[in-house]
Motif scaffolding. Structure first.
Motif, PDB file in Angstrom:
ATOM      1  N   ALA A  53     -16.908  93.659 -20.898  1.00 30.05           N
ATOM      2  CA  ALA A  53     -17.605  94.153 -19.700  1.00 30.05           C
ATOM      3  C   ALA A  53     -16.632  94.811 -18.728  1.00 30.05           C
ATOM      4  CB  ALA A  53     -18.347  93.011 -19.025  1.00 30.05           C
ATOM      5  N   GLU A  54     -15.407  94.288 -18.650  1.00 24.90           N
ATOM      6  CA  GLU A  54     -14.392  94.875 -17.770  1.00 24.90           C
ATOM      7  C   GLU A  54     -14.042  96.296 -18.215  1.00 24.90           C
ATOM      8  OE1 GLU A  54     -11.105  92.227 -17.928  1.00 24.90           O
ATOM      9  OE2 GLU A  54     -12.179  90.557 -16.974  1.00 24.90           O
ATOM     10  N   HIS A  55     -14.180  96.562 -19.510  1.00 28.91           N
ATOM     11  CA  HIS A  55     -13.886  97.891 -20.060  1.00 28.91           C
ATOM     12  C   HIS A  55     -15.142  98.745 -20.206  1.00 28.91           C
ATOM     13  CE1 HIS A  55      -9.661  97.096 -21.028  1.00 28.91           C
ATOM     14  NE2 HIS A  55     -10.041  95.912 -21.473  1.00 28.91           N
ATOM     15  N   GLY A  56     -16.288  98.227 -19.807  1.00 33.52           N
ATOM     16  CA  GLY A  56     -17.535  98.970 -19.959  1.00 33.52           C
ATOM     17  C   GLY A  56     -17.998  99.075 -21.397  1.00 33.52           C
ATOM     18  N   VAL A  68     -12.892  95.880 -28.523  1.00 25.31           N
ATOM     19  CA  VAL A  68     -12.367  95.285 -27.284  1.00 25.31           C
ATOM     20  C   VAL A  68     -10.848  95.121 -27.377  1.00 25.31           C
ATOM     21  CG1 VAL A  68     -12.502  93.318 -25.721  1.00 25.31           C
ATOM     22  CG2 VAL A  68     -14.559  94.102 -26.904  1.00 25.31           C
ATOM     23  N   ARG A 116      -3.709  82.669 -22.209  1.00 27.55           N
ATOM     24  CA  ARG A 116      -3.965  83.214 -20.871  1.00 27.55           C
ATOM     25  C   ARG A 116      -4.085  82.102 -19.837  1.00 27.55           C
ATOM     26  NH1 ARG A 116      -8.086  88.233 -20.577  1.00 27.55           N
ATOM     27  NH2 ARG A 116      -7.097  89.657 -22.040  1.00 27.55           N
ATOM     28  N   THR A 159     -16.843  88.898 -24.611  1.00 29.31           N
ATOM     29  CA  THR A 159     -17.890  89.676 -23.938  1.00 29.31           C
ATOM     30  C   THR A 159     -17.520  89.937 -22.481  1.00 29.31           C
ATOM     31  OG1 THR A 159     -19.184  87.720 -23.272  1.00 29.31           O
ATOM     32  CG2 THR A 159     -19.619  88.638 -25.459  1.00 29.31           C
ATOM     33  N   GLU A 160     -16.825  88.988 -21.855  1.00 24.28           N
ATOM     34  CA  GLU A 160     -16.389  89.175 -20.468  1.00 24.28           C
ATOM     35  C   GLU A 160     -15.328  90.263 -20.372  1.00 24.28           C
ATOM     36  OE1 GLU A 160     -15.048  85.379 -19.170  1.00 24.28           O
ATOM     37  OE2 GLU A 160     -17.020  84.419 -19.384  1.00 24.28           O
ATOM     38  N   ILE A 161     -14.363  90.241 -21.295  1.00 24.91           N
ATOM     39  CA  ILE A 161     -13.327  91.267 -21.301  1.00 24.91           C
ATOM     40  C   ILE A 161     -13.937  92.629 -21.633  1.00 24.91           C
ATOM     41  CG2 ILE A 161     -11.199  92.040 -22.432  1.00 24.91           C
ATOM     42  CD1 ILE A 161     -10.562  89.054 -22.929  1.00 24.91           C
ATOM     43  N   GLU A 176      -7.878  96.751 -24.982  1.00 30.66           N
ATOM     44  CA  GLU A 176      -6.842  95.932 -24.352  1.00 30.66           C
ATOM     45  C   GLU A 176      -5.432  96.390 -24.741  1.00 30.66           C
ATOM     46  OE1 GLU A 176      -7.053  92.384 -22.470  1.00 30.66           O
ATOM     47  OE2 GLU A 176      -8.300  94.020 -21.703  1.00 30.66           O
TER      48      GLU A 176
END
Length: 345
Positions: free
Chosen positions: A303-306, A229, A113, A299-301, A233
């Protein structure tokens, strides 16, 4: 490609082994490393590859430079630094990448990424490696066990350059895989990697941790969080070397996860690399681990998905505590993961 030099940026446990095998097979290889002592030995005496996974230990002399002493441009740059060093390494190597060249990430995590953002998606290729290796000292690498090696484009296509890199990987690992789903392998490795970070919380070997029934629930639930997660994605995680991602899907029974754990006990028992590189960073080399770019990013990704990831979040905290000298690698530290599970029930 055989007549053009390949640049390996990071001549440690991953890059050093690839470079040595490729050079021994006749490929023109140049390496870069920040350790001046390592650079000197690799360039003069040669890098020593030893351990049970070799077909006989050997030394291979390879032109090796520090980032400041390197000159020239290259069509292929294999990036093999620790994940947290990716941004710095990219800023140093991009001037050495030819206009139509590309970077192959032979790292742990989702570094593709960042590479795609800095170098361009068209100049980025993914790779997955799971062989066991350790940097022992300048000019000396342990090759502890063979493991899965995979190459693939970020967009899932198969191009001439992808086939060329696959053929090159086969010179090192004959069973190397060419894939349409490199993201599936990378996310699969993240699930397995979360478990390995947990094993580094203790002084015990990887195999001993996987074989401990009291620790198994935490290991299983770490992988479950990662797989949740990955599915969010829209990635289909792929398995390797005993790790079966579908065994940790949200609707998968614990019996399937336990089968995978048993397979990982066997895989990690058959290696001279008894402990993870994470454990080695903490216990031997006394340096920061890859926990933030490998586990923190999940964990950041999430959080983007709740999606809640209490165990992964706690794992990051515990690794930081060990790095900062606030905790020891111990059974008690691992038990903090189990306590985090109980709090969620």
């Amino acid at each position: 490609m055989a007549n053009k030099p390949i640049l390996i940026w990071g001549a440690g446990a991953i890059g050093g082994i690839l470079g040595a095998y490729w050079a021994r097979a006749g490929q023109d290889v140049v390496m870069v490393d920040i350790d001046e002592s390592h650079v000197k030995v690799c360039s003069t005496e040669g890098i020593l590859i030893e351990g049970p996974a070799t077909d006989g230990e050997f030394r291979q002399k390879i032109p090796t430079f520090t980032p400041k002493s390197l000159s020239g441009t290259f069509d292929v740059i294999v990036l093999a630094v620790k994940a947290q060093a990716t941004k710095t390494a990219l800023s140093q190597l991009l001037p050495h990448l030819s206009d139509d060249g590309f970077i192959l990430s032979a790292q742990n995590g989702l570094n593709e990424r960042l590479i795609a953002n800095m170098a361009g998606a068209e100049r980025t290729m993914g790779a997955f490696v799971n062989y066991g290796s350790d940097w022992q000292e300048p000019g000396r690498i342990l090759y502890g066990n063979r493991g899965a090696v995979v190459v693939g484009e970020l967009d899932g296509s198969i191009r001439p350059r992808t086939k060329q890199m696959h053929a090159l990987m086969q010179q090192f690992e004959p069973e190397a895989i060419l894939t349409h789903n490199i993201w599936g392998y990378l996310w699969g490795k993240l699930g397995y990697g979360a478990m390995l970070f947990a094993t580094a919380l203790t002084p015990d070997s990887m195999s001993a941790n996987f074989a401990n029934p009291e620790r198994s629930p935490a290991l299983v639930n770490l992988a479950r969080e990662v797989m949740a997660v990955a599915l969010a994605e829209n990635v289909t995680p792929l398995g390797f070397n005993g790790f079966t991602p579908e065994s940790y899907f949200p609707d998968s029974p614990n019996s399937e996860a336990e089968k995978s754990i048993s397979a990982l006990v066997e895989f990690t028992a058959n290696t001279a690399k008894t402990h993870s590189g994470i454990w080695r960073d903490l216990a031997i080399r006394k340096r920061k681990t890859e926990v933030d770019p490998q586990i923190g990013i999940i964990t950041e990704i999430a959080a983007e998905h709740g999606i809640k990831t209490p165990l992964l979040t706690r794992l990051v905290e515990l690794i930081h505590d060990i790095e900062d000298g606030k905790r020891e690698q111990s059974a008690e530290t691992f038990n903090e993961l189990l306590n985090a599970m109980e709090q969620e029930i």
